[in-house]
Design a protein around this motif. Structure first.
Motif, short mmCIF file in Angstrom:
data_model
loop_
_atom_site.label_atom_id
_atom_site.label_comp_id
_atom_site.label_asym_id
_atom_site.label_seq_id
_atom_site.Cartn_x
_atom_site.Cartn_y
_atom_site.Cartn_z
N MET A 134 0.80 -1.28 0.09
CA MET A 134 0.02 -0.25 -0.04
C MET A 134 0.95 1.30 -0.11
SD MET A 134 -3.31 -1.02 2.67
CE MET A 134 -3.97 0.54 2.22
N THR A 135 0.39 2.18 -0.74
CA THR A 135 1.02 3.61 -0.74
C THR A 135 0.78 4.19 0.75
OG1 THR A 135 0.61 3.82 -3.11
CG2 THR A 135 1.23 5.78 -1.90
N VAL A 136 -0.51 4.19 1.17
CA VAL A 136 -0.62 5.19 2.43
C VAL A 136 -0.42 4.27 3.67
CG1 VAL A 136 -2.51 6.34 3.57
CG2 VAL A 136 -2.51 6.17 1.07
N PRO A 137 0.33 4.61 4.65
CA PRO A 137 0.46 3.77 5.70
C PRO A 137 -0.78 3.29 6.31
CG PRO A 137 1.97 6.07 5.78
CD PRO A 137 0.76 5.79 4.55
N LYS A 138 -0.70 2.22 7.01
CA LYS A 138 -1.95 1.47 7.55
C LYS A 138 -2.60 2.50 8.65
CE LYS A 138 -3.57 -2.04 6.73
NZ LYS A 138 -4.37 -2.32 5.71
N PHE A 139 -1.75 3.00 9.37
CA PHE A 139 -2.34 3.82 10.72
C PHE A 139 -1.62 5.24 10.80
CE2 PHE A 139 -4.01 4.05 14.77
CZ PHE A 139 -4.81 3.04 14.99
N GLY A 140 -2.54 6.12 10.79
CA GLY A 140 -2.07 7.62 11.02
C GLY A 140 -3.08 8.22 11.88
N VAL A 141 -2.53 9.27 12.38
CA VAL A 141 -3.48 10.25 13.42
C VAL A 141 -4.11 11.27 12.30
CG1 VAL A 141 -1.47 11.80 13.79
CG2 VAL A 141 -3.50 11.56 15.31
N GLY A 142 -5.58 11.59 12.73
CA GLY A 142 -6.14 12.51 11.97
C GLY A 142 -6.10 13.67 12.74
N ILE A 179 5.26 19.04 14.17
CA ILE A 179 6.17 18.27 13.58
C ILE A 179 7.81 18.71 13.59
CG2 ILE A 179 7.14 17.29 11.23
CD1 ILE A 179 4.09 17.29 10.48
N ALA A 180 7.72 20.16 13.60
CA ALA A 180 8.98 20.87 13.90
C ALA A 180 9.41 20.80 15.14
CB ALA A 180 8.80 22.34 13.31
N GLU A 181 8.50 20.78 16.19
CA GLU A 181 9.07 20.78 17.44
C GLU A 181 9.14 19.21 18.06
OE1 GLU A 181 6.05 22.86 19.81
OE2 GLU A 181 6.96 24.96 18.64
N SER A 182 8.86 18.29 17.20
CA SER A 182 9.15 17.02 17.52
C SER A 182 10.33 16.40 17.41
CB SER A 182 7.99 15.92 16.93
OG SER A 182 8.60 15.54 15.51
N SER A 183 10.75 15.23 17.77
CA SER A 183 12.11 14.68 17.62
C SER A 183 11.92 13.64 16.29
CB SER A 183 12.46 13.87 18.73
OG SER A 183 11.46 12.82 19.11
N VAL A 184 11.09 13.78 15.62
CA VAL A 184 10.98 12.80 14.36
C VAL A 184 11.32 13.69 13.09
CG1 VAL A 184 9.31 11.19 13.19
CG2 VAL A 184 9.06 11.57 15.54
N ALA A 185 12.25 12.94 12.42
CA ALA A 185 12.62 13.69 11.31
C ALA A 185 11.43 13.62 10.25
CB ALA A 185 13.90 13.10 10.70
N ARG A 186 11.57 14.96 9.36
CA ARG A 186 10.37 14.82 8.47
C ARG A 186 10.41 13.76 7.42
NH1 ARG A 186 7.03 14.28 5.56
NH2 ARG A 186 6.12 15.42 3.86
N ALA A 187 11.82 12.99 7.16
CA ALA A 187 11.79 12.18 6.28
C ALA A 187 11.18 10.93 6.76
CB ALA A 187 13.29 11.85 5.90
N ASP A 188 11.05 10.62 7.96
CA ASP A 188 10.26 9.50 8.53
C ASP A 188 8.86 9.58 8.60
OD1 ASP A 188 13.05 8.35 8.92
OD2 ASP A 188 13.06 9.28 11.05
N LEU A 189 8.28 10.64 8.21
CA LEU A 189 6.74 11.06 8.25
C LEU A 189 6.17 10.90 7.07
CD1 LEU A 189 6.51 13.84 10.91
CD2 LEU A 189 6.17 11.57 11.11
N PHE A 190 4.83 10.42 7.12
CA PHE A 190 3.88 10.37 5.81
C PHE A 190 2.87 11.59 6.24
CE2 PHE A 190 0.82 9.30 2.98
CZ PHE A 190 1.45 8.73 1.69
#
Length: 267
Positions: free
Chosen positions: A1-9, A49-60
């Motif tokens: 699948m293109t879209v990740p199975k689980f995301g936050v709305g 997102i900017a204030e999180s510790s997660v890199a943009r490249a790791d996000l969908f």
């Protein structure tokens, strides 16, 4: 699948509430975030997102184009504005939010403009939302099914949309389920709660597990980190065939979102 199975709305969340929700979701392990121009919270999502510790490249990251920006000369500028708010050079997925047939929206023109945004590198994937079978076919005829990553549609145990989802499967277009918990109505459902007891789970987790097991992506939202974490655990629940059939029997065409000016004639 293109879209990740689980995301936050992020629907109906704004201000500090959406910042906290997204940051909590990312800290809990979510790596997909869904927003939209009409939600009015893209800047806050970008901040979180900017204030999180997660890199943009790791996000969908998904956003949706609102109807007032559908004209060929406004769609791409509006997406660029969304990117600025989201603090990113490109999103992973851009959707047409509503087909709005009563407004005379030209689906082929719209899809070609969206495809141009992809060619310009503003979005990795493109797709549609709230399209029925006929309008999805129009989109396919315009740019090809291979260019349509998903159709994001309302699906819950009370609105199972089997005809549309079966069609999307034949076209190899991913299904993203929104409103999977039916505005929280599933929480007090006796059938879902009975199944939940067998899995030491909640009715919400069972509804999400059902959608996942059907092969759909889900994007539930919450302002509470405990609920965000609990929702994620739905991925670990395996429902048996009898339980899936029992949930199938809950179908009642219980649509929660149906804006007259924007919605198509539903299948």
């Amino acid at each position: 699948m293109t879209v990740p199975k689980f995301g936050v709305g992020t629907f109906r969340l704004s201000g500090q509430a959406v910042i906290d929700s997204v940051k909590n979701a990312l800290s809990a392990g979510y790596r997909a975030v869904d927003t939209a121009q009409i939600y009015g919270n893209e800047a806050e999502v970008g901040q979180a997102i900017a204030e999180s510790s997660v890199a943009r490249a790791d996000l969908f990251l998904t956003t949706k184009i609102w109807v007032e920006h559908y004209a060929p000369d406004t769609l791409i500028p509006s997406l660029k504005e969304s990117l600025s708010k989201l603090r990113t050079e490109a999103v992973n997925l851009t959707l047409i939010h509503w087909p709005a047939p009563k407004m005379g929206v030209d689906i082929p023109e719209l899809m070609h403009t969206l495809l141009e945004a992809k060619k310009q590198g503003l979005t990795q994937h493109i797709g549609i939302s709230n399209f029925n079978i006929a309008l999805t076919q129009q989109a396919i005829d315009s740019i090809g099914a291979e260019n349509i990553a998903t159709n994001q549609i309302e699906i819950s145990p009370y609105l199972q949309n089997e005809k549309l989802t079966a069609f999307l499967k034949t076209q190899q277009i991913d299904v993203t389920s929104y409103m999977t918990l039916a505005y929280g109505k599933v929480l007090n459902d006796p059938v879902l709660n009975r199944i939940a007891q067998q899995h030491q789970a909640s009715a919400a987790q069972i509804a999400l597990a059902w959608a996942l097991q059907k092969g759909y992506s889900v994007i539930p939202s919450s302002t509470k980190i405990a609920h965000l974490k609990a929702n994620l655990r739905a991925q670990d629940i395996q429902l048996n065939d009898e339980e899936m059939r029992t949930i199938a029997s809950l179908e009642r065409n219980g649509r929660e979102v149906d804006p007259e000016a924007l919605a198509p004639a539903w299948d």
